[in-house]
Design a protein around this motif. Structure first.
Motif: not given
Length: 49
Positions: A31-47
């Motif tokens: 999922x694309x957010x303002x400051x990060x991209x994250x997975x809703x299933x496992x919680x993986x986050x890329x800033x």
């Protein structure tokens, strides 16, 4: 679910429009957010930089 939002067809090839989660694999998008991209299933986050 509107599949056309997640995939792009060009000729006979199919390409994902959104990045795929490296932990979960195919079919789970980040999922694309303002400051990060994250997975809703496992919680993986890329800033974003």
């Amino acid at each position: 679910m509107a599949v056309h939002r997640y995939y792009q067809l060009s000729g006979e090839t199919i390409k994902a429009r959104k990045p795929i989660c490296p932990r979960c694999g195919n079919g789970v998008f980040l999922a694309e957010h303002k400051d990060r991209m994250s997975c809703g299933r496992c919680g993986y986050t890329e800033f974003k930089k």
